[in-house]
Design a protein around this motif. Structure first.
Motif, PDB file in Angstrom:
ATOM      1  N   LEU A  59     -82.000 -71.311-113.834  1.00 41.64           N
ATOM      2  CA  LEU A  59     -81.457 -71.481-115.006  1.00 41.64           C
ATOM      3  C   LEU A  59     -81.434 -70.100-115.848  1.00 41.64           C
ATOM      4  CD1 LEU A  59     -83.086 -74.888-116.255  1.00 41.64           C
ATOM      5  CD2 LEU A  59     -81.100 -74.426-114.887  1.00 41.64           C
ATOM      6  N   MET A  60     -80.274 -69.656-116.156  1.00 41.66           N
ATOM      7  CA  MET A  60     -80.071 -68.263-116.440  1.00 41.66           C
ATOM      8  C   MET A  60     -79.485 -68.310-118.140  1.00 41.66           C
ATOM      9  SD  MET A  60     -80.289 -64.989-115.821  1.00 41.66           S
ATOM     10  CE  MET A  60     -80.465 -64.780-114.005  1.00 41.66           C
ATOM     11  N   ASP A  61     -79.845 -67.651-118.653  1.00 38.72           N
ATOM     12  CA  ASP A  61     -79.347 -67.592-120.284  1.00 38.72           C
ATOM     13  C   ASP A  61     -78.492 -66.253-119.953  1.00 38.72           C
ATOM     14  OD1 ASP A  61     -78.970 -67.699-122.775  1.00 38.72           O
ATOM     15  OD2 ASP A  61     -80.615 -66.271-123.455  1.00 38.72           O
ATOM     16  N   ILE A  62     -77.433 -66.155-120.945  1.00 39.82           N
ATOM     17  CA  ILE A  62     -76.699 -64.998-121.093  1.00 39.82           C
ATOM     18  C   ILE A  62     -77.112 -63.697-121.691  1.00 39.82           C
ATOM     19  CG2 ILE A  62     -74.442 -64.184-121.654  1.00 39.82           C
ATOM     20  CD1 ILE A  62     -74.064 -65.416-119.145  1.00 39.82           C
ATOM     21  N   ARG A  63     -77.177 -64.022-122.849  1.00 37.44           N
ATOM     22  CA  ARG A  63     -77.517 -63.076-124.056  1.00 37.44           C
ATOM     23  C   ARG A  63     -79.065 -62.856-123.854  1.00 37.44           C
ATOM     24  NH1 ARG A  63     -73.110 -62.708-128.568  1.00 37.44           N
ATOM     25  NH2 ARG A  63     -71.505 -63.806-127.681  1.00 37.44           N
ATOM     26  N   MET A  64     -79.558 -61.841-123.585  1.00 41.46           N
ATOM     27  CA  MET A  64     -80.879 -61.343-123.201  1.00 41.46           C
ATOM     28  C   MET A  64     -81.214 -59.848-123.302  1.00 41.46           C
ATOM     29  SD  MET A  64     -82.362 -63.815-120.118  1.00 41.46           S
ATOM     30  CE  MET A  64     -81.203 -63.230-119.075  1.00 41.46           C
ATOM     31  N   PRO A  65     -82.401 -59.474-124.067  1.00 47.37           N
ATOM     32  CA  PRO A  65     -82.510 -58.062-124.102  1.00 47.37           C
ATOM     33  C   PRO A  65     -83.048 -57.374-122.722  1.00 47.37           C
ATOM     34  CG  PRO A  65     -84.449 -59.217-124.656  1.00 47.37           C
ATOM     35  CD  PRO A  65     -83.501 -60.178-124.435  1.00 47.37           C
ATOM     36  N   ILE A  66     -83.002 -56.013-122.539  1.00 47.45           N
ATOM     37  CA  ILE A  66     -83.237 -55.189-121.417  1.00 47.45           C
ATOM     38  C   ILE A  66     -82.356 -55.446-120.257  1.00 47.45           C
ATOM     39  CG2 ILE A  66     -85.176 -54.825-119.743  1.00 47.45           C
ATOM     40  CD1 ILE A  66     -87.098 -55.808-121.648  1.00 47.45           C
ATOM     41  N   MET A  67     -82.188 -56.713-119.781  1.00 47.34           N
ATOM     42  CA  MET A  67     -81.032 -56.984-118.631  1.00 47.34           C
ATOM     43  C   MET A  67     -80.518 -58.495-119.167  1.00 47.34           C
ATOM     44  SD  MET A  67     -81.054 -57.469-114.466  1.00 47.34           S
ATOM     45  CE  MET A  67     -81.685 -55.616-114.396  1.00 47.34           C
TER      46      MET A  67
END
Length: 225
Positions: free
Chosen positions: A57-65
């Motif tokens: 399950l992958m969020d789109i907007r995240m820090p670092i990468m």
């Protein structure tokens, strides 16, 4: 048991997803990460322990990468893992990129818990999943842009048969194989054969990529159906 890795930077959402998944007897959380870099590190560790996740399950907007770059790297390094993007209505541009890199579908973050669990199962079985609201917004964005001239069509598109164009148009509109079969009065097996032919003609790997091509050429397809 379906092994799930959660990648989400907001702690409260990550904890909520973990609680939901743990409430299902056939789903199991094997790891969690707050950004794409952590996800890659988790995957390396999990694979070494023979606990590779089936669905991410992958969020789109995240820090670092962010989720887009993470999807690209994961699909290159760990192709057996299937990525389901969790998104909002503001993320359509990023979703499109993630799908191009190999994500198997996307779902709105406010999707009811039972539906989310079922979508995880569907992704694990090999199906793709597109949240209708986001798909419609992506289609509207494409329709509002200038129509590509035929010279700029993806290679192989103009060579599709009339039936293959009909199937591809329905894929663009989010129809499942069963819905395509019912709409065109075909058997499910025949629909699968048409999709296989479409992928071969367009040099695509899966239905997700076919949907992206179809949405980007929606006007052309509608004019010829």
């Amino acid at each position: 048991m379906i092994q799930v890795l959660i990648v989400e930077d907001q702690d409260i959402i990550r904890r909520g997803l973990k609680t939901l998944i743990r409430s299902k007897s056939d789903l199991h959380v094997v790891g969690e990460a707050s950004n794409g870099q952590e996800a890659l590190e988790q995957l390396t560790s999990l694979h070494s322990q023979d606990q590779a996740p089936d669905v991410i399950l992958m969020d789109i907007r995240m820090p670092i990468m962010d989720g887009v770059m993470a999807t690209q790297k994961i699909c290159q390094q760990f192709p057996s893992s299937k990525i389901l993007i969790l998104t909002t209505f503001d993320d359509t541009e990023y979703v499109s990129e993630a799908l191009r890199f190999g994500a198997k579908g996307y779902l709105l973050k406010d999707t009811p818990s039972e539906e989310l669990a079922e979508v995880i199962r569907m992704i694990h079985r090999g199906y793709t999943q597109f949240s209708p609201g986001i798909l419609e917004k992506m289609m509207a964005t494409v329709s509002a842009s200038a129509t590509k001239p035929s010279a700029e069509l993806p290679p192989g598109l103009a060579e599709l048969t009339a039936r293959e164009r009909q199937v591809l148009l329905l894929i663009a509109k989010g129809a499942t194989n069963r819905e395509i079969a019912e709409s065109l009065f075909l058997s499910p097996g025949t629909v699968r054969d048409h999709i296989s032919n479409i992928l071969g003609r367009l040099n695509l790997h899966d239905r997700t990529q076919a949907a992206i091509v179809a949405v980007s050429c929606l006007d052309w397809l509608e004019d010829r159906n």
